[in-house]
Every structure is written in C-alpha cells, then in structure tokens.
Motif scaffolding. Structure first.
Motif, PDB file in Angstrom:
ATOM      1  N   PHE A 308       0.814  -1.216   0.000  1.00  0.00           N
ATOM      2  CA  PHE A 308       0.000   0.000   0.000  1.00  0.00           C
ATOM      3  C   PHE A 308       0.847   1.264   0.000  1.00  0.00           C
ATOM      4  O   PHE A 308       0.311   2.361   0.067  1.00  0.00           O
ATOM      5  N   GLU A 309       2.177   1.114  -0.042  1.00  0.00           N
ATOM      6  CA  GLU A 309       3.044   2.277  -0.115  1.00  0.00           C
ATOM      7  C   GLU A 309       3.088   2.813  -1.540  1.00  0.00           C
ATOM      8  O   GLU A 309       3.014   2.052  -2.506  1.00  0.00           O
ATOM      9  N   LEU A 327      -2.784   0.725  -5.444  1.00  0.00           N
ATOM     10  CA  LEU A 327      -3.141   0.262  -4.105  1.00  0.00           C
ATOM     11  C   LEU A 327      -3.003   1.373  -3.068  1.00  0.00           C
ATOM     12  O   LEU A 327      -3.690   1.360  -2.045  1.00  0.00           O
ATOM     13  N   ALA A 328      -2.105   2.330  -3.309  1.00  0.00           N
ATOM     14  CA  ALA A 328      -2.015   3.486  -2.408  1.00  0.00           C
ATOM     15  C   ALA A 328      -3.322   4.291  -2.455  1.00  0.00           C
ATOM     16  O   ALA A 328      -3.818   4.764  -1.428  1.00  0.00           O
ATOM     17  N   LYS A 331      -6.023   2.242  -0.568  1.00  0.00           N
ATOM     18  CA  LYS A 331      -5.876   2.345   0.895  1.00  0.00           C
ATOM     19  C   LYS A 331      -6.331   3.707   1.404  1.00  0.00           C
ATOM     20  O   LYS A 331      -6.988   3.803   2.454  1.00  0.00           O
TER      21      LYS A 331
END
Length: 359
Positions: A308-309, A327-328, A331
């Motif tokens: 998630f970074e 994905l960042a 999130k």
C-alpha cells in the motif's frame, strides 16, 4: 552591529535595570523594616536616644548597603538566568537554525536533573520528536520525488525513442504502426501515472470530500467489471461472480468506483492469459464485504503491508504493468471512508483483496 542586535542589547539593558529596580525596592523595604524594628527594640530596652547626626549616618550607610545588596541579588539572578534559561534557549535556537537549513537529523540532549527548569526538558523532548517526524516527512518527500522522476522518465524515454524511429523515411507501414502503437501505449501509461498522482495528492490533502448516498453496490461492481470485458475476452480469461442482490451501502460511489477499478485492474495485470478472476459481494448487518480474487503471481510473504506504499512494486520486472499507485489510492479511499481492507496471498498462486464497508 545590525539594527536587530542593537535593539536586542537595548532590551537586555532595560531588562537588567528593571530587575535592579525591583531588587532595590524589595531590599529597601526589607532593610528599612529590619532597621526600624532594631532601633525600636534598642530604644525600648536601653533607653538610649539617637542623635540626628547618628540617624543621618546610619541612613546613608543603610542606603549604600541596600544598593550593594540589590547589586548582589542582580548578579545572582543574572547567573541563574544564564545557567537555567539562556543556556537551554541557546540550544533550542541553535537546533531550529539547523532545521531551517534543512538538517532534520539534529537532536538536543536533555539537561541533567536540577540544572535547569524541568519544563525545558519537556520542551526539548517535544522538539526532538517533531524533528524526527520532520525527518520522516523529508525522507518520504525525497523518495516520492525520486520515484515520480523515475516513473516519468521511463514512458518519456519510450516515446522519445520511438518518435526518433518514426521520423525515419525508409520504414515500412508495418513498422510505423508498431512504433506508433508503442508511443500510444507509453502515452497512456504516462497519462494514467499523472492522473493517479493528482488523485492521490487530492485525497491525502483532503481536497476531495466524500459525498455519501445510498446506492446498489452490486450494480456498481458489475458496471466496473464490464469495463474490462474486452480484456478478458481477448485474453480468454475466466470470470466468476458471486454477488448478492440488493446490497445497499451509504458511501461515495465515485470514490469506491476508483477502488474497484484499481483492484480489478491489478487482478488483470498480474494474472496470466487464461487465468481466473473472481468477484464476490456478501453482507451482514454491520458490513458489506467485496472480494476480488485472481490466480496470478501472488505476493511474497515478506512483502507484508508495503504493497500500500506509494510506488512500491514487489518485483521491479513488473514495473511495466503498473506504476505502484493503484493500491495506495485504494488504501487512502478506504481510510477516508472508514472501510477495512485485507489481503490474502500465496506466492505463485494468486491474491484476494477484501474490502469491508460499514453499512
């Protein structure tokens, strides 16, 4: 000497004179009371009367004593302030000057117990903690700039190289179409990257405010899935759905559309041709749970929560499939909407992303 330094010295002199005046008044009052009490007691006990000359001499001597005592008090106070106030203030000011110059690694040592006011050590602890947080922010900013520069450089290099090839006059129509297709693909990737950066920046700076309303979550999932119809047909992939009907949630449909599109996009990107994608929706009284599963490459155990970074990609060889921002974004949307997101993955077997939305 600058105007600021001159002004500072004048203020220091005025402060010293003010302190001296205070000490003089206190000492004069204390000495006067003591002398009056002493003289009154002596007269009552001995019956001796003081002459006017003796009183004048005593008054002059007392005045000098008061001035000397006040001066001693002032010196003691200046030494006390020098040790207990000026010393920690100088350390703190010196640290802030270094921070202003960009050195976020500087720290202030705490003073030994009893050497300064305990409040300064409390202030120092908070300043050290703030400097540490600033150093983390600076590291993230530097990494973000480096990552963005790298991600921008790749498609731009592709566009530049193929543009040079296209400028040649002796290439065939087949090659020209191939090069043009590569330029278009790189342009799309660049556009997607910039769009995601702008969206993520708005989400992180709370420039996007959720507009919640009740809507059919199952219909939204089907619409998002149909957006990838051409891809699954072209790659002969199997699509399985297990979506309960009439599941309504109160949320921002636009933000969650971003979540589903990113999760589905990742599922298709990292699943080989002929693989399987599964979308499921189930609900209870508290949550509506959406799962997106694939039979792709999966995640390594050590990856953990790093997926998630921003710009994180488990394998650099897969960088051509994405830019590490999807994905960042997922999130961040989940955090804003108070939703939960879990990942279950087995390396080489596939992954399942589950989003639980409060009802």
């Amino acid at each position: 000497m600058t105007v600021k330094e001159t002004d500072g010295r004048i203020r220091s002199i005025l402060a010293a004179l003010k302190n001296y005046a205070v000490f003089f008044a206190v000492a004069a009052f204390a000495v006067t009371c003591c002398m009056l009490l002493f003289l009154s007691t002596m007269i009552e006990t001995t019956g001796v009367e003081l002459t006017e000359d003796a009183i004048q001499k005593a008054a002059k001597l007392t005045f000098v004593n008061v001035m000397v005592i006040s001066l001693i008090f002032l010196i003691i106070d200046l030494l006390r302030r020098k040790i207990t106030v000026d010393r920690p203030v100088k350390r703190i000011v010196s640290m802030f000057e270094k921070i202003m110059q960009g050195d976020f690694g500087v720290r202030i040592e705490r003073f030994p117990f009893g050497t300064v006011d305990s409040g300064f050590n409390t202030i120092i602890d908070y300043i050290n903690r703030s400097a540490e947080e600033l150093s983390h922010v600076e590291t993230l900013r530097t990494d973000f700039i480096a990552d963005v520069s790298h991600e921008l450089k790749t498609p731009l290099s592709v566009i530049q190289n193929y543009a040079v090839l296209l400028s040649a006059k002796d290439i065939s129509d087949e090659k020209r179409e191939e090069y043009a297709g590569a330029v278009i693909a790189a342009s799309k990737k660049l556009t997607e990257l910039i769009t995601n950066i702008l969206k993520l920046n708005k989400l992180e700076n709370q420039q996007i405010f959720p507009s919640c309303k009740a809507y059919n979550l199952g219909e939204q999932l089907c619409e998002c899935l149909l957006g990838f119809e051409n891809e699954w047909e072209k790659r002969q992939m199997e699509i399985e759905t297990d979506i309960e009907e009439d599941i309504y949630v109160s949320a921002d449909p636009e933000l969650f559309s971003l979540v589903w599109n990113n999760l589905l996009s990742n599922a298709f990107k990292f699943t080989e041709d002929g693989g399987k994608i599964t979308v499921a929706l189930h609900a209870d009284k508290e949550y509506a749970s959406v799962s997106v599963s694939d039979t792709g490459c999966g995640l390594k155990p050590e990856t953990g929560g790093r997926i998630f970074e921003k710009f994180y990609q488990e394998d650099s060889s897969r960088s051509s499939r994405g830019n590490g921002l999807g994905l960042a974004l997922v999130k961040r949307v989940a955090d804003i909407m108070k939703a939960e997101i879990d990942v279950e993955s087995e390396y080489g077997m596939g992954s399942t992303f589950t989003v639980r939305i409060p009802r």
